[in-house]
Structure formats: C-alpha cells, structure tokens
Design a protein around this motif. Structure first.
Motif, PDB file in Angstrom:
ATOM      1  N   ALA A 229       2.682 -32.015  14.502  1.00 58.35           N
ATOM      2  CA  ALA A 229       2.697 -31.241  13.436  1.00 58.35           C
ATOM      3  C   ALA A 229       1.277 -31.381  12.442  1.00 58.35           C
ATOM      4  O   ALA A 229       0.461 -30.426  12.082  1.00 58.35           O
ATOM      5  N   ILE A 230       1.071 -32.460  12.118  1.00 58.31           N
ATOM      6  CA  ILE A 230      -0.100 -33.043  11.666  1.00 58.31           C
ATOM      7  C   ILE A 230      -1.484 -32.344  12.296  1.00 58.31           C
ATOM      8  O   ILE A 230      -2.408 -32.129  11.726  1.00 58.31           O
ATOM      9  N   ASP A 231      -1.257 -32.393  13.501  1.00 57.31           N
ATOM     10  CA  ASP A 231      -2.587 -31.855  14.225  1.00 57.31           C
ATOM     11  C   ASP A 231      -2.466 -30.186  14.509  1.00 57.31           C
ATOM     12  O   ASP A 231      -3.335 -29.676  15.185  1.00 57.31           O
ATOM     13  N   GLY A 232      -1.334 -29.716  13.740  1.00 57.21           N
ATOM     14  CA  GLY A 232      -1.500 -28.318  13.529  1.00 57.21           C
ATOM     15  C   GLY A 232      -0.484 -27.583  14.470  1.00 57.21           C
ATOM     16  O   GLY A 232      -0.537 -26.212  14.671  1.00 57.21           O
ATOM     17  N   ASP A 233       0.448 -28.334  15.197  1.00 59.55           N
ATOM     18  CA  ASP A 233       1.571 -27.635  15.795  1.00 59.55           C
ATOM     19  C   ASP A 233       2.915 -26.958  15.165  1.00 59.55           C
ATOM     20  O   ASP A 233       3.615 -27.939  14.614  1.00 59.55           O
ATOM     21  N   SER A 234       2.747 -25.699  14.839  1.00 57.95           N
ATOM     22  CA  SER A 234       3.666 -25.211  13.804  1.00 57.95           C
ATOM     23  C   SER A 234       5.058 -25.205  14.777  1.00 57.95           C
ATOM     24  O   SER A 234       6.240 -25.254  13.734  1.00 57.95           O
TER      25      SER A 234
ATOM     26  N   TYR B  42       6.437 -28.483  13.937  1.00 57.98           N
ATOM     27  CA  TYR B  42       6.730 -29.034  12.513  1.00 57.98           C
ATOM     28  C   TYR B  42       8.101 -28.213  12.172  1.00 57.98           C
ATOM     29  O   TYR B  42       8.810 -28.400  11.563  1.00 57.98           O
ATOM     30  N   HIS B  43       8.256 -26.967  12.669  1.00 57.97           N
ATOM     31  CA  HIS B  43       9.471 -26.138  12.271  1.00 57.97           C
ATOM     32  C   HIS B  43      10.675 -26.919  13.010  1.00 57.97           C
ATOM     33  O   HIS B  43      11.700 -27.107  12.378  1.00 57.97           O
TER      34      HIS B  43
ATOM     35  N   ARG C 184       2.663 -34.884   3.190  1.00 56.83           N
ATOM     36  CA  ARG C 184       2.902 -35.552   4.769  1.00 56.83           C
ATOM     37  C   ARG C 184       1.434 -36.106   5.231  1.00 56.83           C
ATOM     38  O   ARG C 184       1.639 -37.050   6.167  1.00 56.83           O
TER      39      ARG C 184
ATOM     40  N   ARG D  17      -4.287 -19.089   5.499  1.00 59.32           N
ATOM     41  CA  ARG D  17      -3.951 -20.307   5.477  1.00 59.32           C
ATOM     42  C   ARG D  17      -4.190 -21.215   4.218  1.00 59.32           C
ATOM     43  O   ARG D  17      -3.306 -21.883   3.660  1.00 59.32           O
TER      44      ARG D  17
END
Lengths: 211, 188
Positions: free
Chosen positions: B17-22, B25-26, B69, B166
């Motif tokens: 998630a921190i690297d941008g994987d939505s 993260y969901h 986070r 964003r």
C-alpha cells in the motif's frame, strides 16, 4: 458515511508521499545547515581553534555536545512512531548524563577549589545561554514541522525531545566558537540553554503535535 | 488463522500500500476494520453507548491509521504499531464524548472479528459531511466513495489531472478527520 465507502476513499489515496523517517532526516539536515551558517556569518569559529583543539577540555566539550545531539536526534526518530520502544535511547541519554557528571568530578579534582568559580563563570556565560537557543531555532522549527507527520503517544514529550535534539545541535555548533572549556561551564550554561529550549519544545509540542 | 500469521499478512499488504497498491490497501483496511469494530463495540458497550457511536469511532480510528501510516517502519512488526494508534485514538474519541477512560494496548489481530453488520453506517450524515468539504474535494469524495469511480475516471469526469485529484483526495481525508473530531457528541 458508510465505513466501506470510507475505505474505498482511503484505498484510492494509498501511496505515502512523505515517510516520517525521511521528513525527519530532511529536517535535521536543513536545521544543522541553517544554524551552522548562522554561526559562521555571525560570531564565526574560535580564532585559536586549531591550537586548542587537542586539549582534553575542548575535546570533551566538542565530543560531548555532539554525542548529546546524536542521541537526542535518535530519540526524535523514534518518538513519533506508535508502538516503538524508547527505552534504549533514553538509556543512552542517561549514560551521557553520567559522563557529564564524571567530567565534572574530574574537573573538580584537577582544578584547585580557588579556581572553581572562575571556571564555572567563564568569560561568556550570558552569551552562551542566549546563543545556544538562537542556534536551536532552525533545527527546532524543522523537527517540529516534520514531527507533525508523526503520531506521538505524548505530544508534549515529543516536543521536548525535539527541543533537546535542537538545542544539543545548537550546543554542538556553539562549541566551535565558545572560548569557555571547563566541564563546569558546559554543565551549567550549556545545560541551562538546553533546558530552556527543551521546555519550549515541550509546550510547542503540546500545541502543535496533537493528532 | 493465528494472530501472527494475520499480522504478517497485514504487514505485507501495508508494504504494498505504501508503494501505491490500492488493491492491497483496500484488503488491509477491510481486514482490519472488523477487528476495530469488535474493539470499539466492546468499549462502547462498557459505557452503555449505542453501537452507532462505535461505528463513528471505527471510522475515526481508520482515518488516523490512514493519515499516520507513514509512521510505520516496514522493518518492524505492524501489530504494536496498529495497537498503539488504535488505543490512542480510542482514548481520544471516548474522552471527547465525555467518557474518561484508559484503554490497554490490545493485540488487534487477536481480537475476534465481528462480521455481523459489517457494512455499518454511522450517525454523521454523508451529505452533511460533504457540505463541509470544499470543491473540488466534495465532487471527488462523492465520485470515489459513493459512485465507486476510480481516480482516473474521476479525473476525466472533472477534467482534472490525476495528480490534482490525488492531492485533493488526500486533503479531503484530512478534512474528514477534522470533521469527525468536531462532530463528536453533537447529538448526545
């Protein structure tokens, strides 16, 4: 709002732009650079720095303030992280207090009692107490700003840690100008300057670092 | 699943998630929420507060986890980090509702996940909340949360760049967290 809707919203905002560690590292570098420049363009380095550098007192002053700055900064890197233990870093600071006490003891042994007061008063006590906080301003502002990304258990203590780190940086820089070398002087006036900034950091933290 | 296996899975999702994987993260948020709900309900029940209040608290805690986070160090376990944020936010939320309390740090992953009424909605009306957001935050929140659009689709719809969407979305989430803080106890 439904919780699932909120989760969709947060998932769309997944990437982290500024990690706390990076924000603090940038703040530290910026604060040190600004204060070093302030020192150099205002009062400058001590004129006889090279010739006195190898004396034990000067060496102690420079190394002690540097060690204090590094350990306090290490604490700041932890204090904004929930669930990260502080114990070892606090122990390090306690160790430095013990080192300072040992230096005071040594100084009292090697300096005859008649000269104790002169060593303690030094030449520039008032300026020292004034200038260490001045040199702390940039690091303190930068660290507090970065810590706003953090989530400290106690905002006041986080602010105090930032104040301690900032003023130790100020002290470590001022040591390169300061003509007073006795550990008695350092323990009194340096520590007074540091205490002032640490207290200010505590109150600033209580206001600024709530989350 | 044991709580440590669960924690490792959460940590892996959060790293992505921190690297941008939505999507990851969901999954993380959806997995954590039932545990938070279980904790919040237990606290509210102890004070005789209604379950709808627990849902407000769940959302407030989720927002704190989201906005903070960046304080998690991926090299460290996620459990203590999550438990500490949740405890601090829970104390905060209960205190602002006039319920002085201390909350132990509980292993969130160990708590049973309640799956009844998983799609809880709270007392803060969504339109009322949207009204407090500025444009274009309001349109973006509506588009993504209520209409289920993605960032790209929302950007096209509002003729904005994805980057601007964003940024506005992130600000909107900060504003929502502030709105939760202010609206506590409004209709107590």
């Amino acid at each position: 709002m439904k919780t699932t809707d909120l989760i969709s919203l947060m998932a769309a905002d997944a990437p982290v732009r500024m990690r706390l560690g990076r924000a603090l590292a940038l703040a530290l570098v910026a604060g040190v650079v600004v204060s070093a420049v302030v020192l150099l363009v205002s009062v400058g380095l001590r004129h006889n720095l090279v010739s006195v550098f190898e004396t034990a007192r000067v060496l102690f002053k420079v190394c002690f303030t540097l060690a204090l700055a590094v350990s306090a900064a290490a604490l700041v890197f932890r204090v904004g992280r929930p669930g990260a233990p502080l114990g070892r870093r606090l122990l390090l600071l306690a160790g430095l207090v013990a080192v300072l006490l040992a230096a005071i003891g040594t100084e009292l042994m090697v300096v005859p009692p008649a000269h104790w007061m002169a060593s303690l008063e030094g030449a520039n006590a008032a300026f020292c107490v004034f200038f260490i906080p001045v040199l702390s301003l940039a690091p303190l502002g930068a660290l507090l700003y970065a810590l706003r990304e953090g989530a400290p258990d106690s905002p006041g203590l986080a602010g105090a840690a930032a104040g301690l780190a900032a003023s130790a940086i100020g002290a470590a820089l001022y040591a390169w100008h300061c003509p007073d070398d006795s550990p008695l002087f350092v323990a009194t006036w340096y520590m007074l300057g540091i205490a002032i900034v640490t207290t200010a950091g505590f109150f600033a933290g209580r206001r600024l670092l709530r989350w | 699943m044991s709580s440590s296996a669960r924690e490792q899975e959460w940590a892996e999702w959060m790293r992505l998630a921190i690297d941008g994987d939505s999507a990851a993260y969901h999954r993380f948020l959806s997995a954590v929420t039932p545990h938070l709900r279980s904790l919040a309900r237990r606290r509210c029940a102890a004070f005789g507060a209604p379950a709808s209040e627990a849902e407000d608290i769940v959302q407030e805690v989720l927002l704190a986890v989201h906005l903070k986070r960046g304080t998690w160090d991926p090299a460290r376990p996620i459990g203590p980090w999550l438990a500490t944020i949740v405890r601090n936010k829970l104390i905060d939320a209960l205190r602002r509702r006039g319920r002085e309390t201390s909350v132990p740090v509980e292993d969130i992953a160990e708590l049973p996940a309640l799956d009844d009424r998983t799609d809880g909605s709270d007392r803060i009306d969504v339109e009322h909340m949207l009204d407090k957001l500025k444009e274009p935050q309001r349109d973006i929140v509506r588009s993504i949360s209520l209409e289920g659009a993605g960032v790209r689709e929302t950007a096209q719809r509002l003729s904005m760049s994805e980057g601007a969407v964003r940024v506005a979305l992130h600000r909107a989430l900060k504003s929502l967290a502030a709105i939760y803080r202010r609206s506590d106890g409004e209709d107590d």
